[in-house]
Design a protein around this motif. Sequence first.
Motif, PDB file in Angstrom:
ATOM      1  N   LYS A   1     -19.959 133.186  34.444  1.00 27.43           N
ATOM      2  CA  LYS A   1     -19.665 131.786  34.127  1.00 27.43           C
ATOM      3  C   LYS A   1     -18.183 131.494  33.938  1.00 27.43           C
ATOM      4  CE  LYS A   1     -24.001 130.640  33.993  1.00 27.43           C
ATOM      5  NZ  LYS A   1     -24.627 130.084  35.140  1.00 27.43           N
ATOM      6  N   ASP A   2     -17.368 132.526  33.670  1.00 26.47           N
ATOM      7  CA  ASP A   2     -15.940 132.296  33.492  1.00 26.47           C
ATOM      8  C   ASP A   2     -15.154 132.510  34.784  1.00 26.47           C
ATOM      9  OD1 ASP A   2     -16.209 135.073  33.608  1.00 26.47           O
ATOM     10  OD2 ASP A   2     -14.826 135.443  31.937  1.00 26.47           O
ATOM     11  N   LYS A   3     -15.864 132.603  35.892  1.00 28.35           N
ATOM     12  CA  LYS A   3     -15.244 132.848  37.189  1.00 28.35           C
ATOM     13  C   LYS A   3     -15.573 131.709  38.145  1.00 28.35           C
ATOM     14  CE  LYS A   3     -15.254 137.071  38.765  1.00 28.35           C
ATOM     15  NZ  LYS A   3     -15.699 138.337  39.382  1.00 28.35           N
ATOM     16  N   CYS A   4     -14.588 131.326  38.946  1.00 30.71           N
ATOM     17  CA  CYS A   4     -14.825 130.353  40.009  1.00 30.71           C
ATOM     18  C   CYS A   4     -14.348 130.951  41.331  1.00 30.71           C
ATOM     19  CB  CYS A   4     -14.153 129.016  39.723  1.00 30.71           C
ATOM     20  SG  CYS A   4     -12.377 129.082  39.571  1.00 30.71           S
ATOM     21  N   TYR A   5     -14.776 130.336  42.410  1.00 34.56           N
ATOM     22  CA  TYR A   5     -14.491 130.823  43.751  1.00 34.56           C
ATOM     23  C   TYR A   5     -13.668 129.784  44.497  1.00 34.56           C
ATOM     24  CZ  TYR A   5     -15.350 132.258  48.579  1.00 34.56           C
ATOM     25  OH  TYR A   5     -15.195 132.624  49.886  1.00 34.56           O
ATOM     26  N   LEU A   6     -12.539 130.202  45.048  1.00 35.94           N
ATOM     27  CA  LEU A   6     -11.720 129.320  45.868  1.00 35.94           C
ATOM     28  C   LEU A   6     -12.319 129.308  47.262  1.00 35.94           C
ATOM     29  CD1 LEU A   6      -9.297 127.526  46.471  1.00 35.94           C
ATOM     30  CD2 LEU A   6      -7.909 129.603  46.723  1.00 35.94           C
ATOM     31  N   TYR A   7     -12.992 128.214  47.569  1.00 37.25           N
ATOM     32  CA  TYR A   7     -13.724 128.075  48.833  1.00 37.25           C
ATOM     33  C   TYR A   7     -12.791 127.708  49.978  1.00 37.25           C
ATOM     34  CZ  TYR A   7     -17.214 126.413  52.150  1.00 37.25           C
ATOM     35  OH  TYR A   7     -17.978 126.232  53.271  1.00 37.25           O
ATOM     36  N   ASP A   8     -11.881 126.794  49.744  1.00 37.39           N
ATOM     37  CA  ASP A   8     -10.945 126.330  50.769  1.00 37.39           C
ATOM     38  C   ASP A   8      -9.589 126.077  50.142  1.00 37.39           C
ATOM     39  OD1 ASP A   8     -12.101 126.211  53.289  1.00 37.39           O
ATOM     40  OD2 ASP A   8     -12.752 124.142  53.116  1.00 37.39           O
ATOM     41  N   LEU A   9      -8.543 126.444  50.864  1.00 41.00           N
ATOM     42  CA  LEU A   9      -7.190 126.054  50.508  1.00 41.00           C
ATOM     43  C   LEU A   9      -6.464 125.743  51.805  1.00 41.00           C
ATOM     44  CD1 LEU A   9      -4.861 125.726  48.446  1.00 41.00           C
ATOM     45  CD2 LEU A   9      -4.266 128.085  48.962  1.00 41.00           C
ATOM     46  N   ALA A  10      -5.885 124.552  51.888  1.00 38.71           N
ATOM     47  CA  ALA A  10      -5.156 124.158  53.086  1.00 38.71           C
ATOM     48  C   ALA A  10      -3.948 123.325  52.680  1.00 38.71           C
ATOM     49  CB  ALA A  10      -6.060 123.337  54.006  1.00 38.71           C
ATOM     50  N   ILE A  11      -2.838 123.600  53.345  1.00 35.90           N
ATOM     51  CA  ILE A  11      -1.612 122.838  53.139  1.00 35.90           C
ATOM     52  C   ILE A  11      -1.201 122.267  54.492  1.00 35.90           C
ATOM     53  CG2 ILE A  11       0.817 122.918  52.412  1.00 35.90           C
ATOM     54  CD1 ILE A  11      -1.133 123.491  50.107  1.00 35.90           C
ATOM     55  N   ARG A  12      -0.893 120.988  54.531  1.00 30.44           N
ATOM     56  CA  ARG A  12      -0.442 120.344  55.767  1.00 30.44           C
ATOM     57  C   ARG A  12       0.773 121.109  56.295  1.00 30.44           C
ATOM     58  NH1 ARG A  12      -1.116 115.862  58.395  1.00 30.44           N
ATOM     59  NH2 ARG A  12      -2.427 114.855  56.880  1.00 30.44           N
ATOM     60  N   GLU A  13       0.790 121.324  57.606  1.00 30.78           N
ATOM     61  CA  GLU A  13       1.803 122.179  58.232  1.00 30.78           C
ATOM     62  C   GLU A  13       3.233 121.794  57.865  1.00 30.78           C
ATOM     63  OE1 GLU A  13       3.059 123.924  62.599  1.00 30.78           O
ATOM     64  OE2 GLU A  13       1.280 122.665  62.430  1.00 30.78           O
ATOM     65  N   GLU A  14       3.544 120.510  57.861  1.00 30.56           N
ATOM     66  CA  GLU A  14       4.924 120.114  57.572  1.00 30.56           C
ATOM     67  C   GLU A  14       5.317 120.344  56.116  1.00 30.56           C
ATOM     68  OE1 GLU A  14       2.698 116.076  58.082  1.00 30.56           O
ATOM     69  OE2 GLU A  14       2.634 118.044  58.997  1.00 30.56           O
ATOM     70  N   PHE A  15       4.350 120.618  55.242  1.00 28.37           N
ATOM     71  CA  PHE A  15       4.649 120.929  53.841  1.00 28.37           C
ATOM     72  C   PHE A  15       4.698 122.428  53.580  1.00 28.37           C
ATOM     73  CE2 PHE A  15       2.585 116.654  52.712  1.00 28.37           C
ATOM     74  CZ  PHE A  15       3.813 116.011  52.652  1.00 28.37           C
ATOM     75  N   GLN A  16       4.343 123.236  54.555  1.00 31.33           N
ATOM     76  CA  GLN A  16       4.328 124.685  54.370  1.00 31.33           C
ATOM     77  C   GLN A  16       5.754 125.223  54.295  1.00 31.33           C
ATOM     78  OE1 GLN A  16       1.823 126.371  57.437  1.00 31.33           O
ATOM     79  NE2 GLN A  16       0.039 125.245  56.712  1.00 31.33           N
ATOM     80  N   GLY A  17       5.898 126.346  53.598  1.00 24.00           N
ATOM     81  CA  GLY A  17       7.197 127.002  53.490  1.00 24.00           C
ATOM     82  C   GLY A  17       8.035 126.533  52.314  1.00 24.00           C
ATOM     83  N   ASN A  18       7.486 125.707  51.450  1.00 28.26           N
ATOM     84  CA  ASN A  18       8.207 125.200  50.277  1.00 28.26           C
ATOM     85  C   ASN A  18       7.591 125.683  48.969  1.00 28.26           C
ATOM     86  OD1 ASN A  18      10.106 123.497  51.675  1.00 28.26           O
ATOM     87  ND2 ASN A  18       8.402 122.138  52.133  1.00 28.26           N
ATOM     88  N   SER A  19       6.815 126.768  49.024  1.00 31.05           N
ATOM     89  CA  SER A  19       6.083 127.283  47.851  1.00 31.05           C
ATOM     90  C   SER A  19       5.075 126.274  47.329  1.00 31.05           C
ATOM     91  CB  SER A  19       7.045 127.705  46.732  1.00 31.05           C
ATOM     92  OG  SER A  19       7.862 128.760  47.162  1.00 31.05           O
ATOM     93  N   LEU A  20       4.672 125.346  48.176  1.00 35.57           N
ATOM     94  CA  LEU A  20       3.726 124.313  47.771  1.00 35.57           C
ATOM     95  C   LEU A  20       2.375 124.917  47.380  1.00 35.57           C
ATOM     96  CD1 LEU A  20       3.429 121.264  47.431  1.00 35.57           C
ATOM     97  CD2 LEU A  20       2.600 121.169  49.764  1.00 35.57           C
ATOM     98  N   GLY A  21       1.879 125.877  48.162  1.00 32.56           N
ATOM     99  CA  GLY A  21       0.608 126.515  47.837  1.00 32.56           C
ATOM    100  C   GLY A  21       0.638 127.155  46.461  1.00 32.56           C
ATOM    101  N   TYR A  22       1.734 127.819  46.135  1.00 32.97           N
ATOM    102  CA  TYR A  22       1.896 128.446  44.824  1.00 32.97           C
ATOM    103  C   TYR A  22       1.832 127.407  43.713  1.00 32.97           C
ATOM    104  CZ  TYR A  22       4.231 130.446  40.774  1.00 32.97           C
ATOM    105  OH  TYR A  22       4.537 130.830  39.497  1.00 32.97           O
ATOM    106  N   HIS A  23       2.641 126.355  43.825  1.00 37.95           N
ATOM    107  CA  HIS A  23       2.691 125.333  42.768  1.00 37.95           C
ATOM    108  C   HIS A  23       1.373 124.555  42.675  1.00 37.95           C
ATOM    109  CE1 HIS A  23       6.835 126.114  41.805  1.00 37.95           C
ATOM    110  NE2 HIS A  23       7.137 126.049  43.094  1.00 37.95           N
ATOM    111  N   PHE A  24       0.760 124.283  43.808  1.00 39.30           N
ATOM    112  CA  PHE A  24      -0.540 123.609  43.851  1.00 39.30           C
ATOM    113  C   PHE A  24      -1.567 124.426  43.068  1.00 39.30           C
ATOM    114  CE2 PHE A  24      -4.112 122.253  47.037  1.00 39.30           C
ATOM    115  CZ  PHE A  24      -4.507 121.197  46.241  1.00 39.30           C
ATOM    116  N   LEU A  25      -1.666 125.716  43.375  1.00 40.87           N
ATOM    117  CA  LEU A  25      -2.655 126.552  42.692  1.00 40.87           C
ATOM    118  C   LEU A  25      -2.311 126.766  41.222  1.00 40.87           C
ATOM    119  CD1 LEU A  25      -3.611 129.147  45.430  1.00 40.87           C
ATOM    120  CD2 LEU A  25      -5.037 127.344  44.454  1.00 40.87           C
ATOM    121  N   LYS A  26      -1.040 126.825  40.891  1.00 39.62           N
ATOM    122  CA  LYS A  26      -0.661 126.993  39.484  1.00 39.62           C
ATOM    123  C   LYS A  26      -1.103 125.782  38.656  1.00 39.62           C
ATOM    124  CE  LYS A  26       2.959 128.545  36.465  1.00 39.62           C
ATOM    125  NZ  LYS A  26       4.265 129.138  36.333  1.00 39.62           N
ATOM    126  N   ILE A  27      -0.888 124.583  39.180  1.00 42.24           N
ATOM    127  CA  ILE A  27      -1.335 123.371  38.479  1.00 42.24           C
ATOM    128  C   ILE A  27      -2.864 123.366  38.358  1.00 42.24           C
ATOM    129  CG2 ILE A  27      -1.565 120.857  38.720  1.00 42.24           C
ATOM    130  CD1 ILE A  27       1.343 120.875  39.779  1.00 42.24           C
TER     131      ILE A  27
END
Length: 181
Positions: A92-118
């Motif tokens: 019950k204290d675990k969740c599953y990341l089913y999908d993660l997608a970042i629009r191509e023009e936003f990639q390379g800016n550590s956006l995925g990292y900051h998105f998941l941290k929030i």
Amino acid sequence: METTLEEVASLPKKILGNLDGVGNLNVYAVQDFNLKLLNRIVNFGLDIFGEAGMDEWGLVPQISHGNVFIIKEENEKYIGGLAIFMRDWEEKDKCYLYDLAIREEFQGNSLGYHFLKIICEELKEHGFEYITLTVDVDNDPAIRLYRDKLGFEIVAEKEDYYGKDEHRYIMELDINKVLNS
């Protein structure tokens, strides 16, 4: 079809945070939808994942019973990213990341990292301690994000997980590691 998000302003939503340094992007928890928004989210996923993207039959229950998060630039209509989580029924204290997608023009800016941290902050508030996911063993950019930047650990390797030659790593993250870094 263009992936815009005009309707998000009129829907119940929760702004989780701002992604400083990458435009004027906010992270939203999608708590309701209409058919236009639903189609745009589906099309965004299909643009990234092709036929493996989630259709409306999968997305509606995820919005209603799971956790769906999007990135949207404040003054623009485009979806910048999508993350879909589901609860693990065994732990019950675990969740599953089913999908993660970042629009191509936003990639390379550590956006995925900051998105998941929030998102981790939100998940922690809901009682989750761990996130698991699967990733293609050859997806080096995703593995670098998950393992090297966020601290996920490879806990297993599954051969033919999604069919012949579809090998996956099973990865797990202690959410406190991300929140304390």
